[in-house]
Design a protein around this motif. Structure first.
Motif, short mmCIF file in Angstrom:
data_model
loop_
_atom_site.label_atom_id
_atom_site.label_comp_id
_atom_site.label_asym_id
_atom_site.label_seq_id
_atom_site.Cartn_x
_atom_site.Cartn_y
_atom_site.Cartn_z
N ASN A 5 8.78 2.81 -6.52
CA ASN A 5 9.34 4.14 -6.27
C ASN A 5 10.50 4.38 -7.21
OD1 ASN A 5 10.48 6.51 -5.36
ND2 ASN A 5 10.41 5.96 -3.19
N ARG A 6 10.25 5.16 -8.28
CA ARG A 6 11.29 5.50 -9.25
C ARG A 6 11.60 7.00 -9.21
NH1 ARG A 6 10.85 1.35 -13.13
NH2 ARG A 6 10.40 -0.57 -11.97
N ARG A 7 11.28 7.63 -8.10
CA ARG A 7 11.45 9.07 -7.99
C ARG A 7 12.94 9.44 -8.02
NH1 ARG A 7 6.48 11.36 -5.81
NH2 ARG A 7 7.62 13.25 -5.26
N THR A 8 13.18 10.66 -8.48
CA THR A 8 14.55 11.17 -8.52
C THR A 8 14.74 12.35 -7.58
OG1 THR A 8 13.98 12.58 -10.41
CG2 THR A 8 14.90 10.40 -10.89
N ASP A 9 13.70 12.65 -6.76
CA ASP A 9 13.83 13.73 -5.79
C ASP A 9 14.28 13.14 -4.44
OD1 ASP A 9 11.58 12.44 -4.86
OD2 ASP A 9 10.22 14.16 -5.08
N ALA A 10 14.07 13.87 -3.38
CA ALA A 10 14.55 13.44 -2.06
C ALA A 10 13.82 12.22 -1.52
CB ALA A 10 14.42 14.61 -1.08
N TYR A 11 12.73 11.82 -2.18
CA TYR A 11 11.94 10.67 -1.70
C TYR A 11 12.22 9.40 -2.49
CZ TYR A 11 9.29 14.19 0.85
OH TYR A 11 8.92 15.21 1.70
N GLY A 12 13.22 9.41 -3.35
CA GLY A 12 13.54 8.23 -4.14
C GLY A 12 15.03 8.07 -4.32
N GLY A 13 15.40 6.90 -4.87
CA GLY A 13 16.82 6.63 -5.09
C GLY A 13 17.33 5.60 -4.11
N SER A 14 18.08 6.02 -3.13
CA SER A 14 18.65 5.08 -2.16
C SER A 14 17.56 4.52 -1.25
CB SER A 14 19.70 5.79 -1.30
OG SER A 14 19.08 6.72 -0.42
N ARG A 15 17.88 3.44 -0.59
CA ARG A 15 16.91 2.84 0.34
C ARG A 15 16.55 3.82 1.46
NH1 ARG A 15 19.45 -1.32 0.77
NH2 ARG A 15 18.32 -2.70 -0.63
N THR A 16 17.53 4.55 1.96
CA THR A 16 17.25 5.53 3.01
C THR A 16 16.35 6.64 2.49
OG1 THR A 16 19.37 5.07 4.10
CG2 THR A 16 18.30 7.16 4.61
N ALA A 17 16.58 7.10 1.27
CA ALA A 17 15.73 8.14 0.69
C ALA A 17 14.31 7.64 0.49
CB ALA A 17 16.32 8.62 -0.63
N ARG A 18 14.16 6.38 0.10
CA ARG A 18 12.82 5.83 -0.09
C ARG A 18 12.07 5.70 1.23
NH1 ARG A 18 15.64 2.04 -3.30
NH2 ARG A 18 15.01 0.34 -1.92
N TYR A 67 0.85 -1.19 0.00
CA TYR A 67 0.00 0.00 0.00
C TYR A 67 0.89 1.25 0.00
CZ TYR A 67 -3.65 -3.41 0.69
OH TYR A 67 -4.49 -4.49 0.52
N LEU A 68 0.30 2.43 0.13
CA LEU A 68 1.02 3.66 -0.22
C LEU A 68 2.39 3.79 0.45
CD1 LEU A 68 1.13 6.35 -1.71
CD2 LEU A 68 0.08 7.39 0.30
N ILE A 69 2.44 3.70 1.77
CA ILE A 69 3.72 3.90 2.44
C ILE A 69 4.74 2.88 1.96
CG2 ILE A 69 4.89 3.88 4.67
CD1 ILE A 69 2.33 4.96 5.92
N ASP A 70 4.30 1.64 1.81
CA ASP A 70 5.19 0.58 1.34
C ASP A 70 5.61 0.80 -0.10
OD1 ASP A 70 6.63 -1.78 1.63
OD2 ASP A 70 4.95 -3.06 1.05
N GLN A 71 4.75 1.42 -0.90
CA GLN A 71 5.10 1.71 -2.29
C GLN A 71 6.30 2.66 -2.36
OE1 GLN A 71 1.35 3.07 -3.94
NE2 GLN A 71 0.38 1.13 -3.38
N PHE A 72 6.41 3.56 -1.39
CA PHE A 72 7.59 4.43 -1.33
C PHE A 72 8.82 3.64 -0.93
CE2 PHE A 72 4.68 7.88 -1.76
CZ PHE A 72 5.44 8.95 -2.22
N LEU A 73 8.66 2.63 -0.08
CA LEU A 73 9.81 1.87 0.41
C LEU A 73 10.39 0.94 -0.65
CD1 LEU A 73 8.46 0.82 3.94
CD2 LEU A 73 10.00 2.72 3.39
N TRP A 74 9.57 0.53 -1.63
CA TRP A 74 9.95 -0.51 -2.57
C TRP A 74 10.48 0.08 -3.86
CZ3 TRP A 74 6.24 -4.19 -5.62
CH2 TRP A 74 6.92 -5.37 -5.96
N SER A 75 11.62 -0.41 -4.33
CA SER A 75 12.25 0.16 -5.52
C SER A 75 11.42 -0.06 -6.79
CB SER A 75 13.65 -0.44 -5.71
OG SER A 75 13.57 -1.85 -5.85
N ARG A 76 10.60 -1.10 -6.84
CA ARG A 76 9.83 -1.35 -8.06
C ARG A 76 8.76 -0.28 -8.28
NH1 ARG A 76 7.17 -7.08 -9.78
NH2 ARG A 76 9.39 -7.56 -9.85
#
Length: 373
Positions: free
Chosen positions: A193-206, A182-191
């Motif tokens: 979350n393909r964002r290139t801002d501060a909320y995507g990229g590395s695992r910590t950023a996700r 679900y939404l929060i987990d979608q940010f945590l998962w690389s598949r």
């Protein structure tokens, strides 16, 4: 081990109180959140209050409610799932809290935003598009709206509002649904979350979005009000998915959430007895406790002889022993145990386990889902 000795062991291990933040749970047994769609118009009625109170009266120390939608148009995908906003729904939740407390239990709502799991055109807000970190469904296909910074801020505020409301209504804490795709987990998962801002990229950023929700909820409630975070590796429809392949990777997720103020982690697995990583018997809850220093709840086919996927095939689940569970609790691998289907089929499961009446346990049958009481 004799039946009497086994019953005594179960009672001694599971009946111990446990403190979460400023609340004391009377024993180590929790009810896992399970979506029911028994709240027409999103309003929990007296039947919902009776349903949860019956489990509390049956010995469950902590009730974690089914997922309940936060105040955001894209949060939900059904008008029969309860919401956590609006005077009518909140009046219903007040009655639920009163009923559970009167039965001797504690209770927390699970706060939920489905993200890209939302079906386009579905109620309660048909015009709201499915929204997620990158507009990607769990299979990686584009199918919705990639959230803007404004969207993120609105959702974070919605979770914080719900947490404050839960404390005002007399709940004993909140759980944030950060699992199962679900939404929060979608940010945590690389598949997803393909964002290139501060909320995507590395695992910590996700992890940033989840951590900001935790921090906002923490700031909206009293310092000792429990804020739980539910997490999982697996996703709905992708049961082999993993957020973290190693303990070090898991630490990158857990640390920011711990720093943001999580009181305890609820670690969802399909089979609680399986080790999470090679070289250790610890399950996911055991690893998260070790890495975070926070209490954890375990869950996954407790008391039953098959996993929850069998439910979708309309299969019956037989009663299973809990010796392996007690072994892990006795060595403090985790702190509380969440029970799902076993409590759906048998509202008195906890009391029967604590009192040694295991011969009276009721097997779970999927047909019970149509007539839950």
């Amino acid at each position: 081990m004799t039946a009497g000795t086994a019953a005594t062991r179960a009672a001694q291990t599971l009946s111990r109180p446990f403190t979460l933040g400023g609340r004391t749970v009377p024993n180590r047994i929790a009810m896992a959140p399970m979506t029911r769609e028994f709240s027409p118009g999103g309003v929990p009625g007296t039947d919902v209050a009776d349903y949860y109170a019956r489990r509390a009266a049956g010995g469950v120390g902590l009730i974690i409610t089914e997922g309940t939608y936060v105040r955001h148009p894209a949060a939900g995908t059904s008008d029969a799932v309860p919401r956590f906003h609006g005077a009518d729904a909140l009046d219903g939740w007040s009655r639920v809290v009163e009923a559970v407390h009167a039965a001797g239990g504690t209770i927390m709502p699970q706060l939920w935003h489905v993200g890209m799991a939302r079906k386009a055109g579905a109620p309660p807000f048909p015009d709201a598009p499915p929204s997620g970190p990158s507009g990607l469904a769990l299979d990686g296909t584009p199918s919705g709206h990639a959230m803007t910074q404004r969207d993120l801020d609105e959702v974070i505020a919605a979770f914080a509002e719900a947490a404050a409301t839960a404390e005002r209504l007399g709940f004993d804490g909140v759980e944030l649904h950060g699992a199962h795709g679900y939404l929060i987990d979608q940010f945590l998962w690389s598949r997803t979350n393909r964002r290139t801002d501060a909320y995507g990229g590395s695992r910590t950023a996700r992890t940033r979005f989840a951590a900001e929700i935790v921090a906002a909820c923490r700031a909206a409630v009293s310092p000792d009000f429990p804020v739980l975070f539910r997490m999982s590796q697996w996703k709905m429809g992708n049961y082999e998915a993993r957020l973290a392949e190693t303990p070090d990777a898991l630490q990158e997720i857990v640390a920011p959430l711990t720093d943001a103020g999580v009181t305890a982690f609820h670690c969802s697995t399909r089979r609680y007895w399986l080790p999470e990583y090679e070289g250790s018997d610890l399950n996911l809850a055991g690893w998260v406790k070790k890495l975070s220093g926070r209490p954890t709840l375990t869950v996954g086919s407790v008391g039953l002889d098959n996993e929850f996927l069998a439910t979708f095939a309309r299969e019956q689940a037989g009663v299973s022993g809990i010796d392996r569970l007690l072994d892990r609790l006795e060595r403090d691998e985790f702190d509380l145990v969440a029970i799902g289907r076993a409590l759906l089929g048998d509202p008195e499961w906890a009391a029967k386990i604590l009192e040694g009446r295991t011969d009276a346990l009721v097997p779970f049958d999927a047909s019970m889902l149509r007539t839950l009481n």
